[in-house]
Write an enzyme that holds these catalytic residues in place. Structure first.
Site, PDB file in Angstrom:
ATOM      1  N   HIS A 114      -9.055  -7.214  -1.701  1.00  0.00           N
ATOM      2  CA  HIS A 114      -8.216  -6.311  -2.492  1.00  0.00           C
ATOM      3  C   HIS A 114      -8.120  -6.814  -3.925  1.00  0.00           C
ATOM      4  O   HIS A 114      -8.059  -8.022  -4.149  1.00  0.00           O
ATOM      5  CB  HIS A 114      -6.803  -6.247  -1.919  1.00  0.00           C
ATOM      6  CG  HIS A 114      -5.798  -5.700  -2.903  1.00  0.00           C
ATOM      7  ND1 HIS A 114      -5.648  -4.348  -3.122  1.00  0.00           N
ATOM      8  CD2 HIS A 114      -4.960  -6.319  -3.778  1.00  0.00           C
ATOM      9  CE1 HIS A 114      -4.731  -4.172  -4.065  1.00  0.00           C
ATOM     10  NE2 HIS A 114      -4.292  -5.348  -4.483  1.00  0.00           N
ATOM     11  N   GLU A 150       2.439  -6.260  -7.403  1.00  0.00           N
ATOM     12  CA  GLU A 150       1.852  -6.990  -6.279  1.00  0.00           C
ATOM     13  C   GLU A 150       2.090  -8.493  -6.403  1.00  0.00           C
ATOM     14  O   GLU A 150       2.350  -9.170  -5.406  1.00  0.00           O
ATOM     15  CB  GLU A 150       0.357  -6.663  -6.195  1.00  0.00           C
ATOM     16  CG  GLU A 150       0.138  -5.206  -5.753  1.00  0.00           C
ATOM     17  CD  GLU A 150      -1.263  -4.688  -5.999  1.00  0.00           C
ATOM     18  OE1 GLU A 150      -2.149  -5.471  -6.416  1.00  0.00           O
ATOM     19  OE2 GLU A 150      -1.486  -3.474  -5.787  1.00  0.00           O
ATOM     20  N   TYR A 184       0.815  -1.216   0.000  1.00  0.00           N
ATOM     21  CA  TYR A 184       0.000   0.000   0.000  1.00  0.00           C
ATOM     22  C   TYR A 184       0.853   1.273   0.000  1.00  0.00           C
ATOM     23  O   TYR A 184       0.428   2.303   0.530  1.00  0.00           O
ATOM     24  CB  TYR A 184      -0.946  -0.002   1.203  1.00  0.00           C
ATOM     25  CG  TYR A 184      -2.164  -0.897   1.037  1.00  0.00           C
ATOM     26  CD1 TYR A 184      -3.024  -0.765  -0.055  1.00  0.00           C
ATOM     27  CD2 TYR A 184      -2.484  -1.861   1.993  1.00  0.00           C
ATOM     28  CE1 TYR A 184      -4.146  -1.567  -0.205  1.00  0.00           C
ATOM     29  CE2 TYR A 184      -3.610  -2.671   1.862  1.00  0.00           C
ATOM     30  CZ  TYR A 184      -4.437  -2.510   0.759  1.00  0.00           C
ATOM     31  OH  TYR A 184      -5.561  -3.300   0.631  1.00  0.00           O
TER      32      TYR A 184
HETATM   33  P1  ATP Z   1      -7.664  -2.181  -2.345  1.00  0.00           P
HETATM   34  O1  ATP Z   1      -6.357  -1.524  -2.782  1.00  0.00           O
HETATM   35  O2  ATP Z   1      -7.575  -2.764  -0.956  1.00  0.00           O
HETATM   36  O3  ATP Z   1      -8.182  -3.111  -3.375  1.00  0.00           O
HETATM   37  P2  ATP Z   1      -9.085   0.119  -3.276  1.00  0.00           P
HETATM   38  O4  ATP Z   1      -8.124   0.060  -4.421  1.00  0.00           O
HETATM   39  O5  ATP Z   1     -10.539   0.017  -3.577  1.00  0.00           O
HETATM   40  O6  ATP Z   1      -8.759  -1.024  -2.221  1.00  0.00           O
HETATM   41  P3  ATP Z   1      -7.450   2.181  -2.077  1.00  0.00           P
HETATM   42  O7  ATP Z   1      -7.655   3.627  -2.278  1.00  0.00           O
HETATM   43  O8  ATP Z   1      -6.322   1.497  -2.767  1.00  0.00           O
HETATM   44  O9  ATP Z   1      -8.847   1.455  -2.437  1.00  0.00           O
HETATM   45  O10 ATP Z   1      -7.356   1.927  -0.515  1.00  0.00           O
HETATM   46  C1  ATP Z   1      -6.782   0.750  -0.004  1.00  0.00           C
HETATM   47  C2  ATP Z   1      -7.514   0.321   1.231  1.00  0.00           C
HETATM   48  O11 ATP Z   1      -7.335   1.287   2.248  1.00  0.00           O
HETATM   49  C3  ATP Z   1      -9.023   0.213   1.067  1.00  0.00           C
HETATM   50  O12 ATP Z   1      -9.451  -0.989   0.476  1.00  0.00           O
HETATM   51  C4  ATP Z   1      -9.475   0.315   2.495  1.00  0.00           C
HETATM   52  O13 ATP Z   1      -9.319  -0.936   3.173  1.00  0.00           O
HETATM   53  C5  ATP Z   1      -8.482   1.299   3.069  1.00  0.00           C
HETATM   54  N1  ATP Z   1      -9.079   2.634   3.060  1.00  0.00           N
HETATM   55  C6  ATP Z   1      -9.241   3.424   1.979  1.00  0.00           C
HETATM   56  N2  ATP Z   1      -9.848   4.577   2.321  1.00  0.00           N
HETATM   57  C7  ATP Z   1     -10.065   4.496   3.655  1.00  0.00           C
HETATM   58  C8  ATP Z   1     -10.649   5.363   4.637  1.00  0.00           C
HETATM   59  N3  ATP Z   1     -11.150   6.548   4.297  1.00  0.00           N
HETATM   60  N4  ATP Z   1     -10.694   4.925   5.911  1.00  0.00           N
HETATM   61  C9  ATP Z   1     -10.198   3.730   6.270  1.00  0.00           C
HETATM   62  N5  ATP Z   1      -9.632   2.868   5.411  1.00  0.00           N
HETATM   63  C10 ATP Z   1      -9.565   3.242   4.128  1.00  0.00           C
HETATM   64 MG    MG Z   2      -6.066  -0.012  -4.158  1.00  0.00          MG
END
Ligand code: ATP
Ligand code: MG
Length: 139
Positions: free
Chosen positions: A117, A128, A49
């Site tokens: 994810h 990844e 991440y």
């Molecule tokens: P992932 O990468 O897990 O598939 P995503 O691509 O839909 O999810 P990202 O923006 O990459 O979203 O965020 C990664 C992860 O961080 C999210 O899946 C969530 O678990 C967490 N996350 C994102 N935004 C928030 C928030 N506002 N509060 C808490 N956790 C969050």
């Molecule tokens: Mg993501």
């Protein structure tokens, strides 16, 4: 042919959603080419991440992925357009905005516990897959 990295997160594993995720991707016609249960180190989660390092929820996200209450089920799926289609099957990041019928839209309500994810681009899929599984030959 295209590959993506899909991971059932600890809350999804704890809630027994692994078989539902596998079933949806298999039913769609995608091929499972890598699968393992892993409690990721903080370092692995931070690399996974890395784009989110500056976000206020970053530490909580890393704690939650790496605390070992349940493992992550890390998978590689293969097939036509699987990166984009996988994201569509997963649904929006915030489950309250995920369409009904998507995985998050069916099984979650919390953005911090959104079960699954999926890689968001060809570049992140490559990164990844090698991060979680090593070089492609080791799959
Ligand atoms: P992932 O990468 O897990 O598939 P995503 O691509 O839909 O999810 P990202 O923006 O990459 O979203 O965020 C990664 C992860 O961080 C999210 O899946 C969530 O678990 C967490 N996350 C994102 N935004 C928030 C928030 N506002 N509060 C808490 N956790 C969050
Ligand atoms: Mg993501």
């Amino acid at each position: 042919t295209e590959r993506t990295f899909i991971a059932v997160k600890p809350d999804g594993v704890h809630r027994g959603l692994v078989h539902k995720v596998i079933e949806r991707f298999e039913n769609r016609g995608y091929k499972l080419v890598g699968l393992k249960a892993v409690v990721p180190s903080r370092q692995l989660t931070e690399e996974h991440y890395a784009d989110l390092k500056s976000k206020p929820f970053f530490k909580g996200l890393v704690d939650y992925m790496s605390n070992g209450e349940a493992p992550v089920i890390a998978m590689v799926w293969e097939g036509p357009d699987v990166i984009k289609q996988g994201r569509a099957m997963i649904g929006a990041t915030n489950p309250l905005q995920s369409a009904p019928g998507t995985i998050r839209g069916e099984y979650c309500v919390s953005v911090g516990r959104n079960a699954i994810h999926g890689s968001d681009s060809f570049e992140s899929a490559e990164k990844e897959i090698s991060l979680w599984f090593g070089k492609a030959g080791e799959l």
